[in-house]
Design an enzyme around this catalytic site. Structure first.
Site, mmCIF file in Angstrom:
data_model
loop_
_atom_site.group_PDB
_atom_site.id
_atom_site.type_symbol
_atom_site.label_atom_id
_atom_site.label_comp_id
_atom_site.label_asym_id
_atom_site.label_seq_id
_atom_site.Cartn_x
_atom_site.Cartn_y
_atom_site.Cartn_z
ATOM 1 N N ASP A 1 0.808 -1.215 0.000
ATOM 2 C CA ASP A 1 0.000 0.000 0.000
ATOM 3 C C ASP A 1 0.840 1.262 0.000
ATOM 4 O OD1 ASP A 1 1.069 -0.325 2.473
ATOM 5 O OD2 ASP A 1 -0.778 0.123 3.584
ATOM 6 N N CYS B 1 5.238 -0.144 2.519
ATOM 7 C CA CYS B 1 5.807 -1.477 2.725
ATOM 8 C C CYS B 1 7.107 -1.420 3.524
ATOM 9 C CB CYS B 1 6.027 -2.162 1.381
ATOM 10 S SG CYS B 1 6.980 -1.180 0.206
ATOM 11 N N HIS C 1 8.967 -3.314 -4.023
ATOM 12 C CA HIS C 1 8.257 -3.720 -2.804
ATOM 13 C C HIS C 1 9.233 -4.288 -1.782
ATOM 14 C CE1 HIS C 1 5.014 -5.071 -0.267
ATOM 15 N NE2 HIS C 1 5.456 -6.317 -0.306
#
EC number: 3.4.19.12
Length: 566
Positions: free
Chosen positions: A221, A224, A329
């Protein structure tokens, strides 16, 4: 001073290195150049800049982060990416470092493909020499990868003499992570899903097999990185907002150091990073390493960290481990065999994992106590069943013993009567004995305990105290029977005349004396407290009536004189 017009942008296939330098002086002073950036960013130098080697005028693209560690050169040299300043030049502002720059070690990847090592530029003008120090390094945007620099998108044209154009100024003044989202999305779309999944599976398996680490998936979101750090420090990724707030506050308190690594306005940068959906980069990693005083290790498809950020003070605390996936990520890498939650929060006398061990001990103790109580309860149940079984056995034995005693008494009575006893009297005695036996069996079935306690031969003390023998069934019936109105003073129950001595009751007086003695005794001695009075009276009256009729017939036979034959 004459300002020449802007130079038209060259075509895309033109080589800027072959263009002759335009005449005229450079601008007198550039805008403030930010220091060597680790969070990604442009050069930040305001006016047109000249590369002494290539002679190209214009802003240089960003460069990769410098390696950490001792650099070659004489003492006092800035860094190996800074060129010597000519004599008489005016040096720009130099960043003041309070701690090691947040960058990777010599072994880590310094930049992406095509990135060149940055260098300070020296511009020579008519009025003097102005040097702008601080071609900043980009290490990715809000979610830029560790050690990967991102080039700033530039305008089609190159800056001309007399300062950067408004278009150039607009593009070059962007924040450090301006190309994060478009570039990341383009890279993800270009990847093969099957290849990415296979690579992720190999990475996770390699970490688990070789290091024993487990990758915990974080929510994608935008937070991370902060979620991964929150999972390492607090044990809960939902506390990422607290980690982000503390990190931004730490950056603001140390703005004099960290602002040298950001090309945009530092306050604007901090305000943007305070948003929960804005990703973090190396600046935030270095800040959190110093804030929690724990090293931050970054793993990217390797069992060894590709980058490590150290705090100001060295200690033996477990590092914060994060994994970097698909260049966009972060996930949390945890060691299940060593607790690290709470380390770095400044808690005095805190021992990682001590709370879990204490909870486990309490749980084991509670479980053992519960098991012991359960076993004790089961033992009590078994003991109760055993006692009930013993009582039932005792009652059965007492009942059988009493019935056997009744049979023995009847047998003895038969032997005493002998063969001369009339059959009718024997039948009457047998019927009375059977009735008494049936009544006793019914009584023992209703109240075995009271029967066994009063009438059982297991209690000889009561009989010895009273000085009587256990009554036989015939005696009990005889005592309960009212005296016959036709019996004068002496009568026989079973036989007439000469058999009085063999009868259990010779006369009425001993029976009356025994009856008076029994009436003085407690009914519980014979187990009569549970009997129904109506049934007892009905049984006694029936037997008495039958015996009375028999006695009347006998008396009539004895009283009638024989007829006179004369």
């Amino acid at each position: 001073m004459t300002i020449l017009p802007k130079k038209k942008p060259p075509p895309p296939d033109a080589d800027p290195a072959n263009e002759p330098p335009p005449p005229g002086p450079l601008p007198p002073a550039p805008r403030r150049g930010a220091g060597v950036g680790v969070g990604g960013g442009g050069t930040g130098v305001g006016g047109g800049e000249r590369d002494r080697d290539s002679g190209v005028v214009g802003a240089r693209p960003r460069a990769s982060p410098p390696p950490q560690g001792p650099l070659p050169g004489p003492p006092g040299a800035l860094h190996r990416w800074a060129l010597a300043v000519p004599p008489g030049a005016v040096a720009g502002p130099r960043p003041q470092q309070a701690s090691p720059p947040p960058c990777g070690g010599p072994g880590g990847p310094g930049g992406g493909p095509g990135d060149a090592l940055g260098a300070t530029t020296a511009g020579v003008g008519a009025a003097g020499v102005v040097v702008g120090v601080g071609g900043t390094v980009g290490v990715g945007g809000c979610c830029s990868g560790p050690g990967h620099s991102k080039r700033r998108r530039q305008a089609p044209g190159v800056g001309a003499v007399g300062g950067a154009s408004p278009e150039r100024e607009e593009v070059g003044a962007g924040y450090n992570s301006e190309d994060e989202y478009e570039a990341a999305a383009a890279r993800i779309e270009a990847m093969d899903p099957a290849t990415v999944e296979q690579q992720e599976h190999w990475f996770e398996k390699a970490l688990r097999d070789k290091k024993g680490f487990i990758i915990k998936q974080m929510k994608e979101d935008g937070a991370c990185l902060f979620r991964a750090v929150a999972d390492q420090v607090y044990g809960d990724q939902d506390m990422h907002e607290v980690v982000r707030k503390h990190c931004m506050d730490y950056l603001m308190k140390n703005a004099d150091y960290f602002s040298n690594y950001v090309t945009e306005d530092f306050t604007t940068y901090i305000n943007r990073k305070r948003k929960n959906n804005c990703h973090g980069n190396h600046i935030e990693m270095q800040a959190m390493a110093e804030m929690y005083n724990r090293p931050v290790e970054v793993y990217q498809y390797s069992t060894e960290p590709i980058n490590t950020f150290h705090g100001i003070h060295q200690n033996e605390d477990e590092p914060i481990r994060v994994s970097y996936h698909r260049n966009i990520h972060y996930n949390s890498v945890v060691n299940p065999n060593k607790a690290t939650i709470g380390v770095g929060l400044g808690l005095p006398s805190f021992k990682p994992g001590f709370a879990e061990q204490s909870l486990m001990k309490n749980a084991i103790k509670t479980s053992e106590e519960s098991w012991i109580e359960q076993q004790m309860l089961e033992d009590k149940k078994r003991a109760t069943d055993w006692e009930a079984t013993n009582e039932a056995i005792e009652e059965q034995v007492a009942r059988e013993s009493y019935l056997q005693w009744l049979r023995d008494q009847e047998k003895q009575a038969r032997q005493v009567r002998g063969p001369s006893q009339p059959r009718k009297a024997s039948a009457t005695c047998s019927s009375a004995t059977a009735a008494a036996s049936s009544g006793l069996e019914e009584w023992t079935s209703r109240s075995p305990r009271q029967r066994s306690s009063a009438s059982s031969p297991e209690h000889p003390e009561l009989h010895a105290e009273l000085g009587i023998k256990p009554p036989s069934p015939g005696t009990v019936l005889a005592l309960a029977k009212p005296p016959s109105p036709c019996a004068p003073g002496t009568s026989s129950q079973f036989s007439a005349g000469g058999d009085r001595a063999t009868s259990p009751l010779v006369s009425l007086y001993p029976a009356l004396e025994c009856r008076a003695l029994i009436q003085q005794m407690s009914p519980s001695a014979f187990g009569l407290n549970d009997w129904d009075d109506d049934e007892i009276l009905a049984s006694v009256l029936a037997v008495s009536q039958q015996e009375y009729l028999d006695s009347m017939k006998k008396n009539k036979v004895h009283r009638e004189p024989p007829p006179d034959k004369s």
